[in-house]
Design a protein around this motif. Structure first.
Motif, PDB file in Angstrom:
ATOM      1  N   GLU A 185       0.866  -1.180   0.000  1.00  0.00           N
ATOM      2  CA  GLU A 185       0.000   0.000   0.000  1.00  0.00           C
ATOM      3  C   GLU A 185       0.897   1.222   0.000  1.00  0.00           C
ATOM      4  OE1 GLU A 185      -3.735   1.924   2.577  1.00  0.00           O
ATOM      5  OE2 GLU A 185      -3.109  -0.156   2.866  1.00  0.00           O
ATOM      6  N   GLY A 186       0.522   2.238  -0.757  1.00  0.00           N
ATOM      7  CA  GLY A 186       1.344   3.433  -0.871  1.00  0.00           C
ATOM      8  C   GLY A 186       1.101   4.414   0.263  1.00  0.00           C
ATOM      9  N   TYR A 187       2.156   5.123   0.634  1.00  0.00           N
ATOM     10  CA  TYR A 187       2.079   6.094   1.726  1.00  0.00           C
ATOM     11  C   TYR A 187       1.079   7.203   1.408  1.00  0.00           C
ATOM     12  CZ  TYR A 187       3.687   9.806   4.898  1.00  0.00           C
ATOM     13  OH  TYR A 187       3.751  10.807   5.830  1.00  0.00           O
ATOM     14  N   ALA A 188       1.211   7.812   0.226  1.00  0.00           N
ATOM     15  CA  ALA A 188       0.328   8.923  -0.139  1.00  0.00           C
ATOM     16  C   ALA A 188      -1.124   8.463  -0.215  1.00  0.00           C
ATOM     17  CB  ALA A 188       0.768   9.526  -1.472  1.00  0.00           C
ATOM     18  N   GLY A 189      -1.339   7.274  -0.757  1.00  0.00           N
ATOM     19  CA  GLY A 189      -2.696   6.757  -0.870  1.00  0.00           C
ATOM     20  C   GLY A 189      -3.330   6.500   0.483  1.00  0.00           C
ATOM     21  N   ALA A 190      -2.535   5.969   1.427  1.00  0.00           N
ATOM     22  CA  ALA A 190      -3.053   5.703   2.771  1.00  0.00           C
ATOM     23  C   ALA A 190      -3.418   7.004   3.477  1.00  0.00           C
ATOM     24  CB  ALA A 190      -2.024   4.922   3.584  1.00  0.00           C
ATOM     25  N   LEU A 191      -2.594   8.038   3.275  1.00  0.00           N
ATOM     26  CA  LEU A 191      -2.910   9.348   3.854  1.00  0.00           C
ATOM     27  C   LEU A 191      -4.199   9.910   3.260  1.00  0.00           C
ATOM     28  CD1 LEU A 191       0.518  11.243   4.038  1.00  0.00           C
ATOM     29  CD2 LEU A 191      -0.912  10.551   5.968  1.00  0.00           C
ATOM     30  N   ALA A 192      -4.301   9.845   1.939  1.00  0.00           N
ATOM     31  CA  ALA A 192      -5.465  10.409   1.261  1.00  0.00           C
ATOM     32  C   ALA A 192      -6.750   9.691   1.652  1.00  0.00           C
ATOM     33  CB  ALA A 192      -5.263  10.348  -0.257  1.00  0.00           C
ATOM     34  N   ALA A 193      -6.651   8.384   1.870  1.00  0.00           N
ATOM     35  CA  ALA A 193      -7.831   7.593   2.218  1.00  0.00           C
ATOM     36  C   ALA A 193      -8.180   7.686   3.699  1.00  0.00           C
ATOM     37  CB  ALA A 193      -7.604   6.134   1.830  1.00  0.00           C
ATOM     38  N   GLY A 194      -7.309   8.302   4.485  1.00  0.00           N
ATOM     39  CA  GLY A 194      -7.553   8.394   5.920  1.00  0.00           C
ATOM     40  C   GLY A 194      -7.176   7.143   6.683  1.00  0.00           C
ATOM     41  N   ALA A 195      -6.563   6.160   5.987  1.00  0.00           N
ATOM     42  CA  ALA A 195      -6.137   4.933   6.665  1.00  0.00           C
ATOM     43  C   ALA A 195      -4.904   5.171   7.520  1.00  0.00           C
ATOM     44  CB  ALA A 195      -5.850   3.839   5.638  1.00  0.00           C
ATOM     45  N   LEU A 196      -4.179   6.235   7.220  1.00  0.00           N
ATOM     46  CA  LEU A 196      -2.997   6.627   7.987  1.00  0.00           C
ATOM     47  C   LEU A 196      -3.102   8.105   8.307  1.00  0.00           C
ATOM     48  CD1 LEU A 196      -0.038   6.216   9.045  1.00  0.00           C
ATOM     49  CD2 LEU A 196       0.717   6.803   6.720  1.00  0.00           C
ATOM     50  N   LYS A 197      -2.899   8.438   9.568  1.00  0.00           N
ATOM     51  CA  LYS A 197      -2.854   9.835   9.988  1.00  0.00           C
ATOM     52  C   LYS A 197      -1.478  10.093  10.589  1.00  0.00           C
ATOM     53  CE  LYS A 197      -7.817  10.235  10.979  1.00  0.00           C
ATOM     54  NZ  LYS A 197      -8.201   8.863  10.597  1.00  0.00           N
ATOM     55  N   VAL A 198      -0.894  11.213  10.226  1.00  0.00           N
ATOM     56  CA  VAL A 198       0.444  11.553  10.694  1.00  0.00           C
ATOM     57  C   VAL A 198       0.401  12.895  11.401  1.00  0.00           C
ATOM     58  CG1 VAL A 198       2.806  12.119  10.002  1.00  0.00           C
ATOM     59  CG2 VAL A 198       1.592  10.234   8.879  1.00  0.00           C
ATOM     60  N   ARG A 199       0.970  12.922  12.589  1.00  0.00           N
ATOM     61  CA  ARG A 199       1.120  14.184  13.315  1.00  0.00           C
ATOM     62  C   ARG A 199       2.607  14.456  13.471  1.00  0.00           C
ATOM     63  NH1 ARG A 199      -1.697  14.165  18.840  1.00  0.00           N
ATOM     64  NH2 ARG A 199       0.320  13.583  19.689  1.00  0.00           N
ATOM     65  N   GLY A 200       3.050  15.530  12.849  1.00  0.00           N
ATOM     66  CA  GLY A 200       4.473  15.849  12.886  1.00  0.00           C
ATOM     67  C   GLY A 200       5.063  15.803  11.490  1.00  0.00           C
ATOM     68  N   ASP A 201       6.319  15.456  11.410  1.00  0.00           N
ATOM     69  CA  ASP A 201       7.088  15.486  10.170  1.00  0.00           C
ATOM     70  C   ASP A 201       6.673  14.335   9.245  1.00  0.00           C
ATOM     71  OD1 ASP A 201       9.039  15.395   8.180  1.00  0.00           O
ATOM     72  OD2 ASP A 201      10.637  16.040   9.535  1.00  0.00           O
ATOM     73  N   GLU A 202       5.958  14.649   8.161  1.00  0.00           N
ATOM     74  CA  GLU A 202       5.485  13.604   7.254  1.00  0.00           C
ATOM     75  C   GLU A 202       6.636  12.954   6.484  1.00  0.00           C
ATOM     76  OE1 GLU A 202       2.287  14.709   4.740  1.00  0.00           O
ATOM     77  OE2 GLU A 202       0.926  15.189   6.390  1.00  0.00           O
ATOM     78  N   VAL A 203       7.670  13.712   6.188  1.00  0.00           N
ATOM     79  CA  VAL A 203       8.838  13.131   5.511  1.00  0.00           C
ATOM     80  C   VAL A 203       9.495  12.093   6.413  1.00  0.00           C
ATOM     81  CG1 VAL A 203      11.121  13.612   4.553  1.00  0.00           C
ATOM     82  CG2 VAL A 203       9.220  15.182   4.106  1.00  0.00           C
ATOM     83  N   LEU A 204       9.584  12.411   7.692  1.00  0.00           N
ATOM     84  CA  LEU A 204      10.152  11.479   8.659  1.00  0.00           C
ATOM     85  C   LEU A 204       9.272  10.238   8.792  1.00  0.00           C
ATOM     86  CD1 LEU A 204      12.248  10.806  10.803  1.00  0.00           C
ATOM     87  CD2 LEU A 204      10.939  12.182  12.433  1.00  0.00           C
ATOM     88  N   ALA A 205       7.962  10.435   8.767  1.00  0.00           N
ATOM     89  CA  ALA A 205       7.043   9.299   8.854  1.00  0.00           C
ATOM     90  C   ALA A 205       7.247   8.350   7.681  1.00  0.00           C
ATOM     91  CB  ALA A 205       5.601   9.799   8.885  1.00  0.00           C
ATOM     92  N   GLU A 206       7.404   8.915   6.486  1.00  0.00           N
ATOM     93  CA  GLU A 206       7.599   8.074   5.304  1.00  0.00           C
ATOM     94  C   GLU A 206       8.936   7.347   5.376  1.00  0.00           C
ATOM     95  OE1 GLU A 206       6.823   8.312   0.503  1.00  0.00           O
ATOM     96  OE2 GLU A 206       7.113  10.172   1.636  1.00  0.00           O
ATOM     97  N   ARG A 207       9.961   8.015   5.903  1.00  0.00           N
ATOM     98  CA  ARG A 207      11.252   7.340   6.027  1.00  0.00           C
ATOM     99  C   ARG A 207      11.179   6.208   7.048  1.00  0.00           C
ATOM    100  NH1 ARG A 207      17.386   9.371   7.711  1.00  0.00           N
ATOM    101  NH2 ARG A 207      18.285   7.294   7.420  1.00  0.00           N
ATOM    102  N   PHE A 208      10.421   6.414   8.111  1.00  0.00           N
ATOM    103  CA  PHE A 208      10.289   5.371   9.128  1.00  0.00           C
ATOM    104  C   PHE A 208       9.844   4.050   8.507  1.00  0.00           C
ATOM    105  CE2 PHE A 208       7.464   3.065  12.059  1.00  0.00           C
ATOM    106  CZ  PHE A 208       8.359   2.777  13.079  1.00  0.00           C
ATOM    107  N   LEU A 209       8.983   4.120   7.519  1.00  0.00           N
ATOM    108  CA  LEU A 209       8.462   2.907   6.887  1.00  0.00           C
ATOM    109  C   LEU A 209       9.527   2.154   6.100  1.00  0.00           C
ATOM    110  CD1 LEU A 209       5.081   4.372   5.589  1.00  0.00           C
ATOM    111  CD2 LEU A 209       5.453   3.010   7.654  1.00  0.00           C
ATOM    112  N   THR A 210      10.656   2.802   5.827  1.00  0.00           N
ATOM    113  CA  THR A 210      11.727   2.159   5.052  1.00  0.00           C
ATOM    114  C   THR A 210      12.797   1.536   5.943  1.00  0.00           C
ATOM    115  OG1 THR A 210      13.148   4.137   4.901  1.00  0.00           O
ATOM    116  CG2 THR A 210      11.371   3.919   3.278  1.00  0.00           C
TER     117      THR A 210
END
Length: 215
Positions: A185-210
């Motif tokens: 599942e893609g990061y941007a798609g999960a955010l757009a669908a509301g399946a993932l909510k991020v509070r704080g640095d979104e770039v850092l959140a995406e890196r965490f997944l890697t």
């Protein structure tokens, strides 16, 4: 433990299975590895277990010295179950069993991961080299489960939630987070669908997944 079948075998493996070989027993241990839990918390993390069976397993594990009951002081004032010191010695065994289970032939069975099961999996899949130079604190809100980690010196270390505000918090369900880490599942798609909510640095959140090997 009246009413239970036992191995009539003096082998220590058989004796261990007498204690934790019944269905749900080791999964209860898995759920308690991250800390004490109430009966309702355990049932929520063990999808498919009935209240009667869970009560029976808890009684058996308690009688066997694997777990113990504790009472939290006010304002919580509730009974919880926790691993005994001896029961805590099962942790490396449960983690090793999980690594062995990941090599299971065939497709992964359908079903929901509990927050505790996912956290144990993430700790095992963490790739230190991917975290080189990273020094952050990350919060994970997985359904009703709240976890916080400090990533520093290529290490993933759990910290108490009261240790301070994390740099970023990811709020999602365990299955969604696992799909994101797997790349299913893609990061941007999960955010757009509301399946993932991020509070704080979104770039850092995406890196965490890697930072994890793909299971």
């Amino acid at each position: 433990m009246p009413g239970r079948r036992h191995y009539t075998d003096p082998c220590p493996v058989a004796q261990a299975l007498d204690l934790v070989g019944e269905r749900w027993a080791l999964l209860i241990v898995r759920e308690l590895l991250l800390g004490p839990k109430r009966f309702t918390d355990l049932r929520a993390g063990l999808h498919g277990v009935s209240p009667n069976v869970l009560s029976q397993r808890l009684e058996e594990l308690s009688d066997g010295g694997v777990i113990e009951q504790r009472f939290l002081p006010p304002p919580a004032a509730s009974q919880v179950y926790a691993l005994s010191d001896w029961g805590r010695e099962l942790e490396p065994i449960v983690r090793a069993l999980g690594r062995w289970g990941r090599g299971r032939p065939g497709p992964t069975p359908d079903g929901k991961l509990s927050p505790s099961a996912l956290i144990l999996l993430l700790e095992d899949l963490f790739d230190p080299e991917s975290a080189a130079g990273l020094k952050v604190r990350v919060g994970l809100q997985l359904g009703a489960g709240h976890f916080q980690y400090r990533i520093t010196k290529k290490e993933l270390r759990p910290v108490a939630p009261e240790a301070g505000d994390p740099d970023v918090i990811l709020n999602t369900e365990p299955d969604t987070l696992l799909r994101l880490i797997r790349g299913a599942e893609g990061y941007a798609g999960a955010l757009a669908a509301g399946a993932l909510k991020v509070r704080g640095d979104e770039v850092l959140a995406e890196r965490f997944l890697t930072l994890f090997q793909r299971p």
